[in-house]
Write an enzyme that holds these catalytic residues in place. Structure first.
Site, PDB file in Angstrom:
ATOM      1  N   GLU A 293      -4.000   7.327  -4.435  1.00 30.56           N
ATOM      2  CA  GLU A 293      -4.337   6.794  -5.765  1.00 30.56           C
ATOM      3  C   GLU A 293      -5.626   7.421  -6.278  1.00 30.56           C
ATOM      4  O   GLU A 293      -6.540   7.640  -5.497  1.00 30.56           O
ATOM      5  CB  GLU A 293      -4.492   5.271  -5.679  1.00 30.56           C
TER       6      GLU A 293
ATOM      7  N   ARG B  23       0.860  -1.178   0.000  1.00 33.14           N
ATOM      8  CA  ARG B  23       0.000   0.000   0.000  1.00 33.14           C
ATOM      9  C   ARG B  23       0.901   1.234   0.000  1.00 33.14           C
ATOM     10  O   ARG B  23       1.907   1.277   0.702  1.00 33.14           O
ATOM     11  CB  ARG B  23      -0.895   0.045   1.233  1.00 33.14           C
TER      12      ARG B  23
ATOM     13  N   HIS C 106      -1.645   0.057  -9.674  1.00 33.42           N
ATOM     14  CA  HIS C 106      -2.211  -0.883  -8.684  1.00 33.42           C
ATOM     15  C   HIS C 106      -2.810  -2.120  -9.387  1.00 33.42           C
ATOM     16  O   HIS C 106      -4.016  -2.387  -9.294  1.00 33.42           O
ATOM     17  CB  HIS C 106      -3.281  -0.192  -7.826  1.00 33.42           C
TER      18      HIS C 106
HETATM   19  P1  NAP Z   1      -0.593 -11.365   5.039  1.00 37.62           P
HETATM   20  O1  NAP Z   1      -0.485 -12.811   4.681  1.00 37.62           O
HETATM   21  O2  NAP Z   1      -1.461 -10.978   6.182  1.00 37.62           O
HETATM   22  O3  NAP Z   1       0.884 -10.820   5.244  1.00 37.62           O
HETATM   23  C1  NAP Z   1       1.197  -9.592   5.803  1.00 37.62           C
HETATM   24  C2  NAP Z   1       2.403  -9.793   6.696  1.00 37.62           C
HETATM   25  O4  NAP Z   1       2.826  -8.519   7.153  1.00 37.62           O
HETATM   26  C3  NAP Z   1       2.097 -10.648   7.905  1.00 37.62           C
HETATM   27  O5  NAP Z   1       2.760 -11.874   7.810  1.00 37.62           O
HETATM   28  C4  NAP Z   1       2.598  -9.831   9.095  1.00 37.62           C
HETATM   29  O6  NAP Z   1       3.463 -10.644   9.857  1.00 37.62           O
HETATM   30  C5  NAP Z   1       3.398  -8.698   8.437  1.00 37.62           C
HETATM   31  N1  NAP Z   1       3.284  -7.444   9.196  1.00 37.62           N
HETATM   32  C6  NAP Z   1       2.191  -6.878   9.751  1.00 37.62           C
HETATM   33  N2  NAP Z   1       2.525  -5.732  10.354  1.00 37.62           N
HETATM   34  C7  NAP Z   1       3.856  -5.579  10.188  1.00 37.62           C
HETATM   35  C8  NAP Z   1       4.793  -4.604  10.597  1.00 37.62           C
HETATM   36  N3  NAP Z   1       4.423  -3.557  11.344  1.00 37.62           N
HETATM   37  N4  NAP Z   1       6.090  -4.769  10.241  1.00 37.62           N
HETATM   38  C9  NAP Z   1       6.485  -5.831   9.503  1.00 37.62           C
HETATM   39  N5  NAP Z   1       5.629  -6.803   9.109  1.00 37.62           N
HETATM   40  C10 NAP Z   1       4.343  -6.671   9.426  1.00 37.62           C
HETATM   41  O7  NAP Z   1      -1.125 -10.525   3.793  1.00 37.62           O
HETATM   42  P2  NAP Z   1      -0.859 -10.787   2.226  1.00 37.62           P
HETATM   43  O8  NAP Z   1      -1.953 -11.589   1.679  1.00 37.62           O
HETATM   44  O9  NAP Z   1       0.547 -11.235   2.064  1.00 37.62           O
HETATM   45  O10 NAP Z   1      -1.037  -9.287   1.683  1.00 37.62           O
HETATM   46  C11 NAP Z   1      -0.180  -8.259   2.136  1.00 37.62           C
HETATM   47  C12 NAP Z   1      -0.645  -6.904   1.664  1.00 37.62           C
HETATM   48  O11 NAP Z   1      -0.406  -6.769   0.284  1.00 37.62           O
HETATM   49  C13 NAP Z   1      -2.156  -6.630   1.807  1.00 37.62           C
HETATM   50  O12 NAP Z   1      -2.481  -6.173   3.100  1.00 37.62           O
HETATM   51  C14 NAP Z   1      -2.416  -5.599   0.740  1.00 37.62           C
HETATM   52  O13 NAP Z   1      -2.338  -4.308   1.293  1.00 37.62           O
HETATM   53  C15 NAP Z   1      -1.291  -5.794  -0.254  1.00 37.62           C
HETATM   54  N6  NAP Z   1      -1.751  -6.289  -1.578  1.00 37.62           N
HETATM   55  C16 NAP Z   1      -1.544  -5.515  -2.680  1.00 37.62           C
HETATM   56  C17 NAP Z   1      -1.916  -5.979  -3.921  1.00 37.62           C
HETATM   57  C18 NAP Z   1      -1.718  -5.155  -5.163  1.00 37.62           C
HETATM   58  O14 NAP Z   1      -2.540  -5.239  -6.067  1.00 37.62           O
HETATM   59  N7  NAP Z   1      -0.656  -4.386  -5.273  1.00 37.62           N
HETATM   60  C19 NAP Z   1      -2.519  -7.234  -4.052  1.00 37.62           C
HETATM   61  C20 NAP Z   1      -2.723  -7.981  -2.904  1.00 37.62           C
HETATM   62  C21 NAP Z   1      -2.326  -7.498  -1.665  1.00 37.62           C
HETATM   63  P3  NAP Z   1       3.542 -10.483  11.449  1.00 37.62           P
HETATM   64  O15 NAP Z   1       2.139 -10.660  11.942  1.00 37.62           O
HETATM   65  O16 NAP Z   1       4.477 -11.570  11.857  1.00 37.62           O
HETATM   66  O17 NAP Z   1       4.091  -9.144  11.670  1.00 37.62           O
HETATM   67  C1  GLV Z   2      -5.152  -5.396  -3.499  1.00 34.17           C
HETATM   68  O1  GLV Z   2      -4.494  -4.425  -3.385  1.00 34.17           O
HETATM   69  C2  GLV Z   2      -5.616  -6.190  -2.403  1.00 34.17           C
HETATM   70  O2  GLV Z   2      -5.425  -5.791  -1.236  1.00 34.17           O
HETATM   71  O3  GLV Z   2      -6.208  -7.248  -2.679  1.00 34.17           O
END
Ligand code: NAP
Ligand code: GLV
Length: 307
Positions: free
Chosen positions: A254, A225, A272
């Site tokens: 955005e 993000r 995005h």
């Molecule tokens: P996820 O499985 O929940 O992974 C997020 C990780 O971030 C968790 O393992 C958490 O680990 C860590 N985290 C949380 N707070 C933190 C902090 N303060 N410092 C360091 N690490 C931290 O989520 P995901 O499915 O991988 O998705 C991650 C993010 O990607 C989403 O929230 C979304 O905003 C973004 N995203 C973007 C797109 C796009 O189109 N560009 C697409 C999909 C997702 P701990 O709990 O161990 O800290």
């Molecule tokens: C995309 O940015 C998502 O959070 O799925």
């Protein structure tokens, strides 16, 4: 059951929603504003919403007398005031997992583009500026042997690490519960790739100081993000600081991009599109529809967001 859909979905999914209840879907291409949602959402039992939709405390309070479900078509939930939703008994669902591979692929595309100057080189050719092959023409950073720092090793962070290993990168990470300290990650990574959610604890986690503390000649990639990075200082970190290149799929406001980034060859900008494959986007929307169908059938909700 009355179902609100903030923007139109593919026809097969709209058909499924209509089978589950009476659907309201305002006819507009742009996302709803908070004022739109305050006006349109009250009176509905379920809302299918997108990451552009401001599901603020005020919106949830206004819709609370009837609203039981906010089904988000995204994994990130930073546009939804989850505390307010819990307070008002509105369940929140999202789309984890299904978009992990598409987003990890796009992260690698951005990493390669930034490290190997792909977009800059394409523009160079199109501008008719390529007159001779030379040893130092458009040289960039090699991934093999470089250290990748993953900030947030969750589903997407791990999937990126897996791909990067195949490119011969060394992997290190920082999460709240594991890995090395953030300052060390920032100081020692050749490529820093951000995959943590946007929360009050991660807003501007990469601020001016962190940008300036990055390893000399390093590359910053953000597909999480925008507000995790203080966008205002990225150009400075490229101009006079340690950064060599930057790849961004997400931005602080955005679809606005900070003007200082728009004309730079060392910045790759994407709108995005992390999860934007035909199959993944359809599966994401389908997961939101499944949640609405479950609510209509009185069944347990799938894809509930963790509290
Ligand atoms: P996820 O499985 O929940 O992974 C997020 C990780 O971030 C968790 O393992 C958490 O680990 C860590 N985290 C949380 N707070 C933190 C902090 N303060 N410092 C360091 N690490 C931290 O989520 P995901 O499915 O991988 O998705 C991650 C993010 O990607 C989403 O929230 C979304 O905003 C973004 N995203 C973007 C797109 C796009 O189109 N560009 C697409 C999909 C997702 P701990 O709990 O161990 O800290
Ligand atoms: C995309 O940015 C998502 O959070 O799925």
């Amino acid at each position: 059951m009355r179902i609100y859909v903030s923007r139109g979905l593919p026809a097969d999914l709209m058909t499924r929603l209509r089978a589950a209840g009476n659907v309201t879907c305002p006819d507009r291409a742009a996302p709803p504003t908070e004022a739109d949602l305050l006006n349109e959402l009250p009176g509905h039992d379920a809302a299918v919403v997108q990451l552009t939709d401001p599901m603020s405390a005020a919106v949830l309070e206004a819709a609370a007398p009837t609203l039981r479900l906010a089904a988000q078509i995204a994994v990130g939930l930073d546009n939804i005031d989850e505390l307010a939703a819990a307070r008002h008994g509105v369940a929140v669902t999202h789309t984890p997992g299904v978009l992990t591979d598409a987003t990890a692929d796009l992260t690698m595309a951005l990493m390669l583009a930034a490290c190997r100057r792909v977009v800059e080189a394409d523009r160079f050719v199109r501008a008719g500026r390529w007159d001779v092959w030379s040893l130092d023409l458009m040289t960039g950073m090699e991934l093999r042997g470089a250290t990748l720092g993953i900030l947030g090793r969750g589903r997407i962070g791990r999937a990126v690490a897996h791909r990067a290993e195949a490119f011969g990168m060394r992997i290190q990470h920082t999460s709240r519960t594991s890995g090395i300290p953030l300052q060390e990650l920032i100081r020692t990574s050749d490529v820093l790739s951000i995959h943590a959610p946007l929360t009050t604890g991660t807003w501007h986690l990469i601020d001016q100081r962190a940008l300036m503390a990055m390893k000399p000649g390093s590359v910053l990639i953000n597909t999480a993000r925008g507000p995790l990075v203080d966008e205002l200082y990225i150009a400075e970190a490229l101009e006079t600081g340690p950064l060599r290149a930057v790849g961004l799929d997400v931005f602080e406001e955005e679809p606005r991009v900070h003007p200082s980034l728009l004309n730079r060859g060392d910045v790759v900008l994407l709108p995005h599109i992390g999860s934007a494959t035909d199959r993944t986007r359809h599966r994401m929307a389908s997961m939101a529809v499944e949640a609405v169908e479950a609510l209509a059938a009185g069944e347990p909700l799938p894809h509930r967001a963790p509290r």
